[in-house]
Design an enzyme around this catalytic site. Sequence first.
Site, mmCIF file in Angstrom:
data_model
loop_
_atom_site.group_PDB
_atom_site.id
_atom_site.type_symbol
_atom_site.label_atom_id
_atom_site.label_comp_id
_atom_site.label_asym_id
_atom_site.label_seq_id
_atom_site.Cartn_x
_atom_site.Cartn_y
_atom_site.Cartn_z
ATOM 1 C CB CYS A 33 -0.918 -0.072 1.226
ATOM 2 S SG CYS A 33 -1.649 1.481 1.730
ATOM 3 C CB CYS A 36 0.441 1.785 4.068
ATOM 4 S SG CYS A 36 -1.280 1.259 3.940
#
Length: 104
Positions: A33, A36
């Site tokens: 991600c 993230c």
Amino acid sequence: MNMSAPNITAAEFEEKVLQSKEPVLVDFWADWCGPCKMLSPIIGEIAAEAQGFKVYAVNADEEQDLMARYGVRAIPTLIVFKDGQVYKQNTGFIQKEQVLDLLK
């Protein structure tokens, strides 16, 4: 990537998050991600400076049960727990000040 918060598992969640006397910020993240990865160093900084609250990370890929239990459908998702309950949450990348605002 480990400028982030310490990772915890579902097995530790009850004790470290739900039974905590202090508010707890939990970062639901995954390796693949992008947002993230951008958020992770910010969460790491906040964890290093944390006073009066705790910070943990949960690997979304490894902890599907926790994701389901708290209705996390997109990551990164930050959830602040107070007294074992969801207090505030945010999905997506946000700046450090906005993360800290979740704890207020």
